[in-house]
Design an enzyme around this catalytic site. Structure first.
Site, short mmCIF file in Angstrom:
data_model
loop_
_atom_site.label_atom_id
_atom_site.label_comp_id
_atom_site.label_asym_id
_atom_site.label_seq_id
_atom_site.Cartn_x
_atom_site.Cartn_y
_atom_site.Cartn_z
N LYS A 1 0.78 -1.28 -0.17
CA LYS A 1 -0.02 0.00 0.12
C LYS A 1 0.89 1.22 0.09
CE LYS A 1 -1.78 2.57 3.14
NZ LYS A 1 -1.72 3.99 2.53
N CYS B 1 13.27 10.51 7.45
CA CYS B 1 13.39 10.02 8.84
C CYS B 1 14.81 9.80 9.32
CB CYS B 1 12.79 8.33 8.89
SG CYS B 1 13.65 7.48 7.49
#
Lengths: 479, 290
Positions: free
Chosen positions: A182, A290
């Site tokens: 996804k 990140c």
């Protein structure tokens, strides 16, 4: 700053359909429900396409297709054959690299310079690297008889859409698993383009399935009882929820979560290189990284000199059209992310830190945030503790190496860290003491498919890249 | 073991925390019986506070132990094996009491525990070769990955195998530099405390291994939700408790080693999974140039 004429990359290379379905069992399929979402260009707010929102029933169809493909085809296929499919995919990505780079910049807002020169080369390299592992898994040193896990549920973020897809799909397929992936709801387009690549490569139906949607779709996917493996990259908050929901299911789980990396500059560092490294560390990809070096720890004696040089450099960054080849800083990916960056920056000011932003013209439409740094930041400030995920740098100071280590490690995160010094023994000492999965010394934000990436502590667990990356997709226990 | 007519001096079984042997701060104890139902001793019934004290001790010991050379850690584990060997008769007697095994079987189990320690002692300076890598990145960079210990590990020891099972879960955790808090077998906790006496005389720094006795269902959840514990081995948890602990462990994203499905044969080749479950991989980059 020099005046440059606009140098936009052509949009003609991409062909975006007005509407996308789900990619299940090698075919485009309509979602069972009517729910649809739009994806926009964050630099202009123009609608790029509409896509289906997969429901639980859609996810179930995708997982069934993946299961069938695993049982009947992919799980049985000799590694050398799987390898050839992956090599083929790597080649098609290289062939279509420019198209994919433009598509990525349109959907994500990142500068074409980065999607073209960083994302896409790494995507192709990742498939090429793991392709080579597919028939050599017994030599990976992970056990005598490594076996695939089955169906992998993979949920990826919007900051490096296609690269994160590559990090997830390449090792999963190389190890003999099938996948349902996804993509993020703000950046589905390159994943949907990848579905087409799978078709061009004649990948057997069901080996790769792409379901679009938001959090609920992701939840349905990771909680599906017939998946054997869950891999997630995203926020620590969501990672926690996933770890909790996976408990007791026996599913293998790897998580690549948030960070608040310290980028530590000693007084003997090569200052110009350090400035470039700081800029690359926090302003690469608008800080939507990140492992961004979002906490600058500078040795007290050079704070003034370094900040002057840094501000000078930041004033030369060009913010604007992501498709312009001169652009350094693109658009913030979404209005929600922009709101979060603004909220945390405002908190920085209200908690007593001093804000400085490069003065650059802000386009009228789209989501933008100028390169910003805060000085006078205390460790207790929210901007020193929380992941901002934007072009905002918090500057703190230290006096001794021990204090630098103490401050760097004073975080629940532990994804990455940077060290700048000309003294070799100090680099190794620092690298040893920093509790982080990646330590960049005299460089920052470097990635390679052969090099394991992943965090300590609340930055998640498991590694992506290298031999270590295989372990996430293999059952290595003795039979 | 004692002369007829002489009253034996019994041992008080306490906890082992930070290299010392305190009673539970709660003042609680529980009766431990032999496999035949005979009273053996009152073991301490550790509390949440004891568990937290043990975590504090383990955290305090972590920098020193993880910073020790692999050679040094290996020698200390080997020293533990030496000390255990020296107490072979004592442990065999405790195993006969606890498990009702024959004297011969008890001796074999102690031998296996000693051998297991020796096996792990040898891993200390080899696991890096197995788990590390020099990565051939596509650019002028030195790029090296090395395994590092995860930190403080909570270990729920298996109910069966009060010595061999216990050693088999502790040794792989500490050999790489982790420190641990161990909940001993609730059913048969006495060998664990006797093991504490071995550890205390083996040059193992205090706090590297902390041993708690008491109710597993009471202690494990506190350790699973403790924010300064980095990983948890749920080997000794019954299924429902293991699921609850795994869920709690998500709060600070602890690394979780789930209990095995089916019976574990502690005499089998242990493999490396128990070591690798509690290792992080650190990758260091540096440019190459003149």
């Amino acid at each position: 700053m020099f005046e440059y004429a606009p140098a936009p990359e052509s949009r003609d290379v991409v062909d975006i359909r007005p509407s996308y379905g789900l990619f299940i069992n090698g075919e485009w399929a309509d979602a069972l429900g009517d729910a649809r979402e739009k994806t926009i260009n964050p630099a202009s707010e123009e609608v790029l396409a509409e896509f289906a929102v997969a429901s639980e029933a859609d996810v179930d169809r995708a997982v069934s297709a993946a299961r069938k493909a695993y049982d009947a085809v992919w799980g049985q296929m000799p590694g050398r054959e799987r390898a050839k499919y992956l090599f083929r995919i790597a080649r098609i990505i290289q062939e279509r690299a420019r198209e994919l780079a433009v598509l990525e910049s349109l959907d994500n807002g990142k500068p074409i310079r980065e999607s073209r020169d960083v994302d896409l080369p790494l995507v192709a390299a990742h498939f090429f690297y793991y392709a080579g592992w597919a028939d050599k898994l017994g030599y990976a040193g992970l056990g005598a008889d490594p076996r695939p896990l089955g169906v992998a549920a993979q949920v990826i973020p919007w900051n490096f859409p296609l690269l994160m897809l590559a990090w997830k799909i390449a090792p999963a397929l190389a190890c003999g698993n099938t996948v349902v992936l996804k993509p993020a709801e703000t950046t589905p387009l390159t994943a949907l383009a990848f579905a087409e690549i799978c078709r061009q490569a004649d990948l057997p139906p069901g080996v790769v399935n792409i379901v679009t949607g938001a959090g609920e779709t992701g939840q349905a996917l990771v909680n599906h009882p017939d998946v054997n493996k869950v891999a997630f990259t995203g926020s620590t908050e969501v990672g926690r929820l996933i770890a909790r929901s996976v408990a007791g299911s026996g599913k293998k789980l790897t998580l690549e979560l948030g960070g608040k990396a310290a980028n530590i500059v000693f007084d003997d560092a090569a200052l110009d290189q350090a400035v470039e490294g700081i800029v690359n560390g926090i302003f690469f990809n608008q800080g939507h990284v990140c492992c961004a070096g979002s906490r600058l720890l500078v040795q007290e004696s050079i704070e003034g000199e370094l900040l002057d040089a840094l501000k000078r450099r930041l004033s030369t960054l060009r913010m604007g059209d992501p498709l312009d080849k001169n652009t350094d800083i693109g658009a913030i990916n979404s209005s929600a992310q922009l709101a979060k960056i603004k909220e945390l920056s405002d908190a920085g000011e209200s908690e007593g830190a001093a804000r400085w932003s490069a003065s650059c013209p802000i386009p009228e439409k789209g989501f933008w945030f100028p390169p910003t740094l805060f000085t006078g930041v205390a460790q207790s400030h929210r901007i020193a503790r929380e992941e901002i995920f934007g072009p905002v740098l918090s500057v703190l100071t230290f006096r001794t190496p021990a204090e630098a280590v103490e401050k760097a490690n004073n975080s629940p995160y532990g994804l990455s860290a940077g060290v700048w010094t000309e003294k070799g023994s100090r680099i190794l000492w620092m690298a040893d003491k920093l509790r982080a999965g990646v330590v960049w010394a005299n460089t920052f934000n470097k990635f390679d498919p052969t090099s394991p990436f992943g965090g300590y502590k609340e930055s998640g667990y498991g590694r992506e890249g290298g031999r270590h990356g295989l372990e996430a997709y293999l059952d290595v226990r003795p039979m | 073991m004692t002369e007829p007519g002489r009253l034996a001096v019994r041992k008080t079984y306490k906890l082992y925390i930070g290299g010392a042997f305190p009673r539970s701060e709660s003042g609680r104890s529980y009766a431990v019986t032999s496999s035949k139902g005979q009273f053996l001793a009152n073991a301490s019934r550790a509390s949440r506070k004891d568990a937290r004290d043990a975590v504090t001790a383990a955290r305090k010991a972590f920098p020193g132990w993880s910073g020790a050379t692999a050679y040094n850690r290996g020698q200390i584990l080997y020293r533990v094996a030496e000390m255990l060997e020296g107490r072979r008769a004592q442990f065999a007697a405790e195993l006969i009491d606890a498990d009702g095994v024959s004297a011969r079987k008890a001796g074999e189990l102690v031998d296996a525990a000693v051998d297991r320690l020796v096996w792990y002692a040898g891993w200390s300076d080899k696991i890096g070769a197995l788990r590390g890598a020099a990565n051939p990145v596509a650019g002028p960079y030195f790029n090296l990955s090395t395994p590092e210990p995860t930190g403080v590990v909570a270990v729920v020891a298996p109910p069966m195998g009060p010595l061999l099972g216990l050693i088999s879960v502790i040794a792989p955790v500490i050999v790489s530099g982790n420190t641990c808090v161990v909940v001993a077998s609730e059913r048969a906790p006495l060998p664990a405390i006797t093991l504490g006496e071995v550890l205390a005389t083996s040059d193992l720094p205090g706090g590297v291994v902390n041993l708690l006795t008491g109710r597993v269902a009471e202690l494990a959840p506190w350790l699973a939700s403790h924010m300064d514990v980095n990983a948890i081995d749920l080997t000794g948890c019954p299924e429902e408790l293991a699921v609850a602990c795994e869920r709690d462990a998500a709060e600070n994203l602890k690394r979780v080693l789930r209990p095995a499905t089916g019976k574990v044969d502690w005499l089998a080749d242990p493999g490396v999974e128990r070591m690798t479950a509690f290792l992080e991989t650190k990758t260091v980059w540096h440019p190459i140039g003149v």
